[in-house]
Design a protein around this motif. Structure first.
Motif, PDB file in Angstrom:
ATOM      1  N   ASP A  15      -6.465 -25.898 -30.779  1.00  0.00           N
ATOM      2  CA  ASP A  15      -6.652 -27.344 -30.975  1.00  0.00           C
ATOM      3  C   ASP A  15      -7.931 -27.850 -30.300  1.00  0.00           C
ATOM      4  N   ILE A  16      -8.173 -27.409 -29.077  1.00  0.00           N
ATOM      5  CA  ILE A  16      -9.366 -27.882 -28.363  1.00  0.00           C
ATOM      6  C   ILE A  16     -10.636 -27.246 -28.956  1.00  0.00           C
ATOM      7  N   LEU A  17     -10.544 -25.975 -29.379  1.00  0.00           N
ATOM      8  CA  LEU A  17     -11.710 -25.315 -29.993  1.00  0.00           C
ATOM      9  C   LEU A  17     -12.087 -25.986 -31.319  1.00  0.00           C
ATOM     10  N   LEU A  18     -11.072 -26.530 -32.011  1.00  0.00           N
ATOM     11  CA  LEU A  18     -11.333 -27.212 -33.288  1.00  0.00           C
ATOM     12  C   LEU A  18     -12.145 -28.496 -33.113  1.00  0.00           C
ATOM     13  N   LEU A  19     -12.233 -29.017 -31.894  1.00  0.00           N
ATOM     14  CA  LEU A  19     -13.069 -30.207 -31.657  1.00  0.00           C
ATOM     15  C   LEU A  19     -14.550 -29.882 -31.850  1.00  0.00           C
ATOM     16  N   ALA A  20     -14.917 -28.609 -31.625  1.00  0.00           N
ATOM     17  CA  ALA A  20     -16.323 -28.212 -31.724  1.00  0.00           C
ATOM     18  C   ALA A  20     -16.643 -27.474 -33.020  1.00  0.00           C
ATOM     19  N   ASP A  21     -15.616 -26.958 -33.685  1.00  0.00           N
ATOM     20  CA  ASP A  21     -15.818 -26.148 -34.887  1.00  0.00           C
ATOM     21  C   ASP A  21     -14.626 -26.440 -35.793  1.00  0.00           C
ATOM     22  N   PRO A  22     -14.849 -27.053 -36.958  1.00  0.00           N
ATOM     23  CA  PRO A  22     -13.728 -27.597 -37.730  1.00  0.00           C
ATOM     24  C   PRO A  22     -12.928 -26.582 -38.539  1.00  0.00           C
ATOM     25  N   ASP A  23     -13.265 -25.313 -38.480  1.00  0.00           N
ATOM     26  CA  ASP A  23     -12.642 -24.350 -39.377  1.00  0.00           C
ATOM     27  C   ASP A  23     -11.957 -23.227 -38.595  1.00  0.00           C
ATOM     28  N   VAL A  24     -10.616 -23.098 -38.751  1.00  0.00           N
ATOM     29  CA  VAL A  24      -9.850 -22.088 -38.006  1.00  0.00           C
ATOM     30  C   VAL A  24     -10.370 -20.677 -38.291  1.00  0.00           C
ATOM     31  N   GLU A  25     -10.671 -20.403 -39.556  1.00  0.00           N
ATOM     32  CA  GLU A  25     -11.140 -19.039 -39.889  1.00  0.00           C
ATOM     33  C   GLU A  25     -12.485 -18.741 -39.237  1.00  0.00           C
ATOM     34  N   ALA A  26     -13.353 -19.737 -39.170  1.00  0.00           N
ATOM     35  CA  ALA A  26     -14.655 -19.544 -38.505  1.00  0.00           C
ATOM     36  C   ALA A  26     -14.433 -19.253 -37.018  1.00  0.00           C
ATOM     37  N   ILE A  27     -13.507 -19.974 -36.391  1.00  0.00           N
ATOM     38  CA  ILE A  27     -13.220 -19.750 -34.959  1.00  0.00           C
ATOM     39  C   ILE A  27     -12.648 -18.347 -34.754  1.00  0.00           C
ATOM     40  N   GLU A  28     -11.739 -17.950 -35.646  1.00  0.00           N
ATOM     41  CA  GLU A  28     -11.119 -16.624 -35.482  1.00  0.00           C
ATOM     42  C   GLU A  28     -12.145 -15.497 -35.595  1.00  0.00           C
ATOM     43  N   ARG A  29     -13.282 -15.757 -36.277  1.00  0.00           N
ATOM     44  CA  ARG A  29     -14.303 -14.706 -36.426  1.00  0.00           C
ATOM     45  C   ARG A  29     -14.976 -14.377 -35.094  1.00  0.00           C
ATOM     46  N   TYR A  30     -14.916 -15.307 -34.103  1.00  0.00           N
ATOM     47  CA  TYR A  30     -15.545 -14.984 -32.811  1.00  0.00           C
ATOM     48  C   TYR A  30     -14.572 -15.041 -31.630  1.00  0.00           C
ATOM     49  N   LEU A  31     -13.389 -15.648 -31.825  1.00  0.00           N
ATOM     50  CA  LEU A  31     -12.482 -15.867 -30.688  1.00  0.00           C
ATOM     51  C   LEU A  31     -11.955 -14.561 -30.097  1.00  0.00           C
ATOM     52  N   TYR A  32     -11.569 -13.623 -30.953  1.00  0.00           N
ATOM     53  CA  TYR A  32     -10.894 -12.425 -30.436  1.00  0.00           C
ATOM     54  C   TYR A  32     -11.876 -11.386 -29.885  1.00  0.00           C
ATOM     55  N   ASP A  33     -13.083 -11.312 -30.453  1.00  0.00           N
ATOM     56  CA  ASP A  33     -14.098 -10.383 -29.927  1.00  0.00           C
ATOM     57  C   ASP A  33     -14.922 -11.022 -28.807  1.00  0.00           C
ATOM     58  N   GLY A  34     -14.840 -12.344 -28.688  1.00  0.00           N
ATOM     59  CA  GLY A  34     -15.607 -13.048 -27.663  1.00  0.00           C
ATOM     60  C   GLY A  34     -14.776 -13.269 -26.410  1.00  0.00           C
ATOM     61  N   ASP A  35     -15.416 -13.887 -25.405  1.00  0.00           N
ATOM     62  CA  ASP A  35     -14.722 -14.215 -24.147  1.00  0.00           C
ATOM     63  C   ASP A  35     -14.389 -15.703 -24.142  1.00  0.00           C
ATOM     64  N   LEU A  36     -13.088 -15.989 -24.034  1.00  0.00           N
ATOM     65  CA  LEU A  36     -12.636 -17.386 -24.011  1.00  0.00           C
ATOM     66  C   LEU A  36     -12.515 -17.845 -22.560  1.00  0.00           C
ATOM     67  N   TYR A  37     -13.157 -18.963 -22.255  1.00  0.00           N
ATOM     68  CA  TYR A  37     -13.050 -19.568 -20.920  1.00  0.00           C
ATOM     69  C   TYR A  37     -12.466 -20.966 -21.068  1.00  0.00           C
ATOM     70  N   ILE A  38     -11.623 -21.332 -20.108  1.00  0.00           N
ATOM     71  CA  ILE A  38     -11.165 -22.720 -20.080  1.00  0.00           C
ATOM     72  C   ILE A  38     -11.581 -23.345 -18.755  1.00  0.00           C
ATOM     73  N   TYR A  39     -11.675 -24.663 -18.788  1.00  0.00           N
ATOM     74  CA  TYR A  39     -11.989 -25.446 -17.589  1.00  0.00           C
ATOM     75  C   TYR A  39     -10.740 -26.267 -17.341  1.00  0.00           C
ATOM     76  N   ASN A  40     -10.133 -26.085 -16.176  1.00  0.00           N
ATOM     77  CA  ASN A  40      -8.858 -26.769 -15.991  1.00  0.00           C
ATOM     78  C   ASN A  40      -8.748 -27.482 -14.658  1.00  0.00           C
ATOM     79  N   ASP A  41      -7.919 -28.523 -14.715  1.00  0.00           N
ATOM     80  CA  ASP A  41      -7.614 -29.341 -13.548  1.00  0.00           C
ATOM     81  C   ASP A  41      -6.135 -29.091 -13.277  1.00  0.00           C
ATOM     82  N   GLY A  42      -5.823 -28.138 -12.418  1.00  0.00           N
ATOM     83  CA  GLY A  42      -4.425 -27.738 -12.228  1.00  0.00           C
ATOM     84  C   GLY A  42      -3.877 -27.193 -13.531  1.00  0.00           C
ATOM     85  N   ALA A  43      -2.757 -27.764 -13.973  1.00  0.00           N
ATOM     86  CA  ALA A  43      -2.121 -27.268 -15.195  1.00  0.00           C
ATOM     87  C   ALA A  43      -2.783 -27.835 -16.450  1.00  0.00           C
TER      88      ALA A  43
END
Ligand SMILES: CC(C)(COP(=O)(O)OP(=O)(O)OC[C@H]1O[C@@H](n2cnc3c(N)ncnc32)[C@H](O)[C@@H]1OP(=O)(O)O)[C@@H](O)C(=O)NCCC(=O)NCCS
Length: 146
Positions: A15-43
């Motif tokens: 859901d948050i990645l879709l804010l920057a890239d509107p297409d789930v299939e496009a995101i899946e092309r780099y999400l699993y081979d790439g490194d996912l980082y999150i920025y978090n404030d506690g939980a």
């Protein structure tokens, strides 16, 4: 706020990645081979980004997004600075492909214009993408030394 690398269940951040890239299939092309980082404030996750390794010792920032309600408060800049620090341990340069409205965000963090990929948004997405009422066509790429 802290930076965390996510190894499992990356799909939970779609859901948050879709804010920057509107297409789930496009995101899946780099999400699993790439490194996912999150920025978090506690939980609470306030931002997410994906770095993708390139063959020349660089990495590409494929996606970066901050929760809509928290945008424009300096969080994205702090998140990307931390990410650049983390990436500098493994890579020499970071590249990012942009659309015009976000160029200022990257330039403020030291990114400089590198090259343009003609018709990228037409060739790689099933539906036309509009930003601020203007159709995205070419992708302008920016680069920073880490
Ligand atoms: C782009 C994004 C990650 C920036 O995070 P943020 O927390 O909103 O950005 P910041 O508050 O740290 O802003 C940093 C600077 O970039 C500028 N900026 C940020 N987003 C901008 C935008 N969409 N258009 C123009 N300038 C922008 C800010 O004005 C600020 O400049 P300043 O310091 O001179 O005031 C965030 O707005 C976002 O998630 N947008 C939607 C997803 C997206 O477009 N991602 C990028 C895909 S290429």
């Amino acid at each position: 706020m802290e930076l965390h690398k996510i190894e499992n269940n990356k799909n939970a951040y779609m859901d948050i990645l879709l804010l920057a890239d509107p297409d789930v299939e496009a995101i899946e092309r780099y999400l699993y081979d790439g490194d996912l980082y999150i920025y978090n404030d506690g939980a609470d996750t306030v931002g997410a980004a994906v770095l993708y390794p390139l063959e020349d010792g660089s990495c590409e920032l494929k996606n970066i997004a901050v929760l809509e309600t928290l945008q424009g408060k300096g969080i994205g800049s702090k998140f990307l600075k931390k990410l650049m620090g983390e990436a500098s341990k493994s890579y020499i340069h970071m590249l990012v492909g942009t659309t015009a409205p976000t160029e200022g965000f990257y330039k403020s963090l030291g990114f400089e214009y590198s090259h343009t990929i003609a018709n990228f948004f037409i060739d790689n997405y099933p539906e036309p993408i509009f930003e601020d009422g203007v159709q995205c066509m070419d992708m302008r790429c920016f680069k920073v030394k880490l």
